[in-house]
Motif scaffolding. Structure first.
Motif, PDB file in Angstrom:
ATOM      1  N   PHE A 127       0.836  -1.204   0.000  1.00 39.53           N
ATOM      2  CA  PHE A 127       0.000   0.000   0.000  1.00 39.53           C
ATOM      3  C   PHE A 127       0.872   1.256   0.000  1.00 39.53           C
ATOM      4  CE2 PHE A 127      -2.657   3.267   2.124  1.00 39.53           C
ATOM      5  CZ  PHE A 127      -3.670   3.321   1.184  1.00 39.53           C
ATOM      6  N   GLN A 128       1.940   1.215   0.781  1.00 42.38           N
ATOM      7  CA  GLN A 128       2.844   2.375   0.811  1.00 42.38           C
ATOM      8  C   GLN A 128       3.469   2.595  -0.566  1.00 42.38           C
ATOM      9  OE1 GLN A 128       5.476   2.540   4.120  1.00 42.38           O
ATOM     10  NE2 GLN A 128       6.532   4.371   3.378  1.00 42.38           N
ATOM     11  N   LEU A 129       3.821   1.485  -1.223  1.00 42.80           N
ATOM     12  CA  LEU A 129       4.391   1.587  -2.572  1.00 42.80           C
ATOM     13  C   LEU A 129       3.364   2.168  -3.545  1.00 42.80           C
ATOM     14  CD1 LEU A 129       6.888   0.963  -4.300  1.00 42.80           C
ATOM     15  CD2 LEU A 129       5.945  -1.319  -4.699  1.00 42.80           C
ATOM     16  N   PHE A 130       2.112   1.707  -3.409  1.00 44.15           N
ATOM     17  CA  PHE A 130       1.056   2.246  -4.272  1.00 44.15           C
ATOM     18  C   PHE A 130       0.935   3.759  -4.081  1.00 44.15           C
ATOM     19  CE2 PHE A 130      -3.299   3.522  -5.165  1.00 44.15           C
ATOM     20  CZ  PHE A 130      -3.482   3.017  -6.445  1.00 44.15           C
ATOM     21  N   CYS A 131       0.949   4.199  -2.835  1.00 46.47           N
ATOM     22  CA  CYS A 131       0.839   5.636  -2.569  1.00 46.47           C
ATOM     23  C   CYS A 131       2.046   6.382  -3.139  1.00 46.47           C
ATOM     24  CB  CYS A 131       0.734   5.898  -1.071  1.00 46.47           C
ATOM     25  SG  CYS A 131      -0.791   5.285  -0.337  1.00 46.47           S
ATOM     26  N   GLN A 132       3.207   5.795  -2.982  1.00 42.45           N
ATOM     27  CA  GLN A 132       4.431   6.446  -3.485  1.00 42.45           C
ATOM     28  C   GLN A 132       4.357   6.615  -4.994  1.00 42.45           C
ATOM     29  OE1 GLN A 132       7.205   5.274  -5.367  1.00 42.45           O
ATOM     30  NE2 GLN A 132       8.258   7.241  -5.045  1.00 42.45           N
ATOM     31  N   ARG A 133       3.746   5.641  -5.665  1.00 43.13           N
ATOM     32  CA  ARG A 133       3.651   5.699  -7.135  1.00 43.13           C
ATOM     33  C   ARG A 133       2.499   6.579  -7.623  1.00 43.13           C
ATOM     34  NH1 ARG A 133       4.884  -0.733  -8.396  1.00 43.13           N
ATOM     35  NH2 ARG A 133       7.137  -0.539  -8.074  1.00 43.13           N
ATOM     36  N   ASN A 134       1.604   6.943  -6.721  1.00 44.18           N
ATOM     37  CA  ASN A 134       0.426   7.736  -7.090  1.00 44.18           C
ATOM     38  C   ASN A 134       0.260   8.909  -6.118  1.00 44.18           C
ATOM     39  OD1 ASN A 134      -0.930   5.928  -9.290  1.00 44.18           O
ATOM     40  ND2 ASN A 134      -0.389   4.517  -7.649  1.00 44.18           N
ATOM     41  N   PRO A 135       1.252   9.793  -6.103  1.00 48.42           N
ATOM     42  CA  PRO A 135       1.248  10.834  -5.064  1.00 48.42           C
ATOM     43  C   PRO A 135       0.106  11.832  -5.186  1.00 48.42           C
ATOM     44  CG  PRO A 135       3.021  11.216  -6.650  1.00 48.42           C
ATOM     45  CD  PRO A 135       2.442   9.860  -6.957  1.00 48.42           C
ATOM     46  N   LYS A 136      -0.481  11.988  -6.380  1.00 48.63           N
ATOM     47  CA  LYS A 136      -1.563  12.974  -6.473  1.00 48.63           C
ATOM     48  C   LYS A 136      -2.835  12.465  -5.790  1.00 48.63           C
ATOM     49  CE  LYS A 136      -1.379  16.453  -9.161  1.00 48.63           C
ATOM     50  NZ  LYS A 136      -1.300  17.506 -10.187  1.00 48.63           N
ATOM     51  N   PRO A 137      -3.312  11.245  -6.081  1.00 49.78           N
ATOM     52  CA  PRO A 137      -4.492  10.794  -5.330  1.00 49.78           C
ATOM     53  C   PRO A 137      -4.161  10.313  -3.915  1.00 49.78           C
ATOM     54  CG  PRO A 137      -3.867   9.138  -6.952  1.00 49.78           C
ATOM     55  CD  PRO A 137      -2.977  10.346  -7.192  1.00 49.78           C
ATOM     56  N   CYS A 138      -2.918   9.875  -3.690  1.00 48.48           N
ATOM     57  CA  CYS A 138      -2.576   9.213  -2.416  1.00 48.48           C
ATOM     58  C   CYS A 138      -1.366   9.875  -1.755  1.00 48.48           C
ATOM     59  CB  CYS A 138      -2.259   7.737  -2.654  1.00 48.48           C
ATOM     60  SG  CYS A 138      -3.440   6.875  -3.700  1.00 48.48           S
ATOM     61  N   PRO A 139      -1.478  11.149  -1.405  1.00 48.72           N
ATOM     62  CA  PRO A 139      -0.319  11.826  -0.821  1.00 48.72           C
ATOM     63  C   PRO A 139      -0.112  11.419   0.641  1.00 48.72           C
ATOM     64  CG  PRO A 139      -2.189  13.331  -0.936  1.00 48.72           C
ATOM     65  CD  PRO A 139      -2.650  12.033  -1.532  1.00 48.72           C
ATOM     66  N   ILE A 140       1.006  10.768   0.917  1.00 50.00           N
ATOM     67  CA  ILE A 140       1.274  10.315   2.286  1.00 50.00           C
ATOM     68  C   ILE A 140       1.746  11.487   3.132  1.00 50.00           C
ATOM     69  CG2 ILE A 140       2.765   8.887   3.738  1.00 50.00           C
ATOM     70  CD1 ILE A 140       2.830   6.816   1.554  1.00 50.00           C
ATOM     71  N   LEU A 141       1.016  11.781   4.197  1.00 47.62           N
ATOM     72  CA  LEU A 141       1.476  12.790   5.148  1.00 47.62           C
ATOM     73  C   LEU A 141       2.366  12.156   6.204  1.00 47.62           C
ATOM     74  CD1 LEU A 141      -1.807  14.853   5.700  1.00 47.62           C
ATOM     75  CD2 LEU A 141       0.203  15.525   4.366  1.00 47.62           C
ATOM     76  N   SER A 142       1.998  10.931   6.628  1.00 45.24           N
ATOM     77  CA  SER A 142       2.800  10.250   7.640  1.00 45.24           C
ATOM     78  C   SER A 142       2.442   8.780   7.650  1.00 45.24           C
ATOM     79  CB  SER A 142       2.548  10.867   9.022  1.00 45.24           C
ATOM     80  OG  SER A 142       3.447  10.353   9.979  1.00 45.24           O
ATOM     81  N   VAL A 143       3.421   7.941   7.990  1.00 52.64           N
ATOM     82  CA  VAL A 143       3.181   6.513   8.220  1.00 52.64           C
ATOM     83  C   VAL A 143       3.665   6.216   9.631  1.00 52.64           C
ATOM     84  CG1 VAL A 143       3.605   4.158   7.416  1.00 52.64           C
ATOM     85  CG2 VAL A 143       3.646   6.062   5.776  1.00 52.64           C
ATOM     86  N   ALA A 144       2.809   5.612  10.427  1.00 53.03           N
ATOM     87  CA  ALA A 144       3.189   5.294  11.808  1.00 53.03           C
ATOM     88  C   ALA A 144       4.073   4.049  11.838  1.00 53.03           C
ATOM     89  CB  ALA A 144       1.929   5.078  12.654  1.00 53.03           C
ATOM     90  N   ASP A 145       4.852   3.897  12.903  1.00 51.72           N
ATOM     91  CA  ASP A 145       5.600   2.654  13.096  1.00 51.72           C
ATOM     92  C   ASP A 145       4.611   1.502  13.274  1.00 51.72           C
ATOM     93  OD1 ASP A 145       8.122   3.846  12.979  1.00 51.72           O
ATOM     94  OD2 ASP A 145       8.035   4.414  15.099  1.00 51.72           O
ATOM     95  N   VAL A 146       5.071   0.287  12.974  1.00 44.99           N
ATOM     96  CA  VAL A 146       4.192  -0.881  13.102  1.00 44.99           C
ATOM     97  C   VAL A 146       3.666  -0.967  14.539  1.00 44.99           C
ATOM     98  CG1 VAL A 146       4.030  -3.399  12.911  1.00 44.99           C
ATOM     99  CG2 VAL A 146       5.513  -2.117  11.342  1.00 44.99           C
ATOM    100  N   GLY A 147       2.355  -1.094  14.671  1.00 45.21           N
ATOM    101  CA  GLY A 147       1.742  -1.224  15.991  1.00 45.21           C
ATOM    102  C   GLY A 147       1.563   0.086  16.729  1.00 45.21           C
ATOM    103  N   SER A 148       2.123   1.164  16.212  1.00 49.21           N
ATOM    104  CA  SER A 148       2.067   2.450  16.905  1.00 49.21           C
ATOM    105  C   SER A 148       0.724   3.138  16.664  1.00 49.21           C
ATOM    106  CB  SER A 148       3.210   3.342  16.410  1.00 49.21           C
ATOM    107  OG  SER A 148       3.043   4.656  16.899  1.00 49.21           O
ATOM    108  N   THR A 149       0.234   3.844  17.664  1.00 54.40           N
ATOM    109  CA  THR A 149      -1.092   4.465  17.583  1.00 54.40           C
ATOM    110  C   THR A 149      -1.024   5.988  17.393  1.00 54.40           C
ATOM    111  OG1 THR A 149      -1.159   4.640  19.988  1.00 54.40           O
ATOM    112  CG2 THR A 149      -2.161   2.670  19.001  1.00 54.40           C
ATOM    113  N   PHE A 150       0.149   6.479  17.003  1.00 60.44           N
ATOM    114  CA  PHE A 150       0.235   7.926  16.753  1.00 60.44           C
ATOM    115  C   PHE A 150       1.169   8.199  15.586  1.00 60.44           C
ATOM    116  CE2 PHE A 150       4.491   8.929  18.283  1.00 60.44           C
ATOM    117  CZ  PHE A 150       4.798   7.781  19.005  1.00 60.44           C
TER     118      PHE A 150
END
Lengths: 258, 258
Positions: free
Chosen positions: B43-66
């Motif tokens: 999913f992260q790769l998909f967002c990276q390849r499609n930054p206009k519809p899927c602009p990532i602001l932040s990705v949390a660490d695995v299991g992290s709630t913030f």
């Protein structure tokens, strides 16, 4: 020697006589307007109030024949391949040297030219139709009013370039970076909304083909100040001849605000 | 306490239950996607390849709630007014707290939301039609393909806002400054060119009136990642419910690249 300096030297010694499009790539070319001091302050005010069609790049001191920072040894009397001399709003002569017309009360204006942003569009891989067609850009009298100053008033002249939607969006982004050479478009889409009845019949320049999936995009045009100026019939005035611009040592990239 | 912190606190204690549009003006609101680690990298790769519809602001660490930097005490399990829980691509539940679903292998994504650029448009005096109509923005499945990654693929969903030409040009300038919240439009003008047959029948949201002198302008939409995600039928997934966003302590103005 800079390519721009070489071009000016060749113009001065008569070996360069053609239009300046494509000469000294990367260097800013400017529209030239020379007016008696008595009219200059109103003209400067008109330009200040209408920065999209009339972006001032530089104003010379009264009687001065150069623009500070625009080029070593630049001389506005000799460094343009073709000038137009106007009296009472009538074109009276086209000449290659204006030394014999020079007066100590003349004020020279260098105004931005779309060559600068077109170079940026082409560099971005965008098809600029009149360039790929090898013709002059189509220009139209619009119904967009300019803000008057003194004797100067009249409608804005616009230039038109057709693009597919994605290129139109990109062209808006690119030209927005160049406010001193007309900047972002003033209109896109339906020509009738700005008083243009027929895109195939430009008021200046030549028509270009527009594909069915393309959108016409309109920029404020440097012909506006000349049209407005001539309509006011100044007793004396000198301009460059269309397409024969002042080549400066300033880089187009230096005009980008970001 | 920041307005954004107050909103999150009110959401957490159940006193704020409505959609978040207009809450904590000036603060970034984000789309939320929570996936098991096994799917997260695709999913992260998909967002990276499609930054206009899927602009990532932040990705949390695995299991992290913030999300680091998005707000003191922010907790993705409790700080959104309404969540959707999905199993095998089917919506199984809407809840106001996802604590009981939490797993240590979940990865949370915060994706940019058009609220940020719409705030900038409105601040510039531009009429954003669905806002002035008090309705949800109209969204359409386009024929613009996304770049696939792993199981994720599908057409881009676009949102549409109609403008007069001058406002469309200004809207392109303004939204270009915000690449992390969809950025510049992907299309303008003829909807058929991107596979939209009828603007009055959006696939999501509600239609808006378009005047005869207005041009439809289309932006890549944050519904794209959700649509693409659900089409891949992940065994488990949590998202925000449409309109119920994650309110962060980041300022919209901080997303402007210039």
């Amino acid at each position: 020697m800079l390519a721009s300096q070489q071009v000016r030297l060749n113009i001065r010694n008569g070996t360069f006589q053609q239009p300046t499009a494509g000469a000294a790539p990367g260097f800013v070319q400017a529209n030239l307007v020379i007016l008696p001091k008595a009219l200059a302050s109103d003209f400067q005010l008109f330009c200040q109030r209408n920065p999209k069609p009339c972006p001032i790049l530089s104003v010379a001191d009264v009687g001065s024949t150069f623009f500070p920072g625009f080029g070593e040894n630049l001389d506005v009397r000799t460094d343009i391949p073709r000038y137009r001399v106007w009296r009472n709003g009538e074109l009276v002569e086209e000449v290659t040297n204006i030394s014999r017309f020079w007066r100590n009360d003349l004020v020279s204006f260098a105004l931005g030219c779309s060559f600068s942003f077109e170079e940026a569009l082409v560099a971005d891989g965008i098809d600029v139709r009149h360039i790929s067609c090898g013709s002059n850009v189509p220009m139209y009298k619009s119904n967009i009013a300019t803000a008057p100053a003194g004797p100067f008033h009249g409608p804005m002249v616009v230039s038109m370039r057709p693009f597919k939607a994605a290129d139109a969006i990109r062209a808006i982004q690119i030209t927005s970076k160049f406010p001193s050479v007309h900047g972002a478009p003033v209109h896109l889409g339906d020509p009738a909304q700005i008083g243009i009845a027929d895109l195939s019949k430009p008021d200046f320049g030549e028509p270009v083909p527009i594909a069915h999936d393309e959108i016409p995009v309109f920029w404020a045009c440097g012909v506006t100040p000349q049209a407005v100026l001539m309509a006011s019939k100044p007793d004396f005035c000198i301009t460059h001849a269309p397409g024969y611009m002042l080549v400066t040592d300033k880089l187009n990239s230096q005009l980008s605000i970001i």
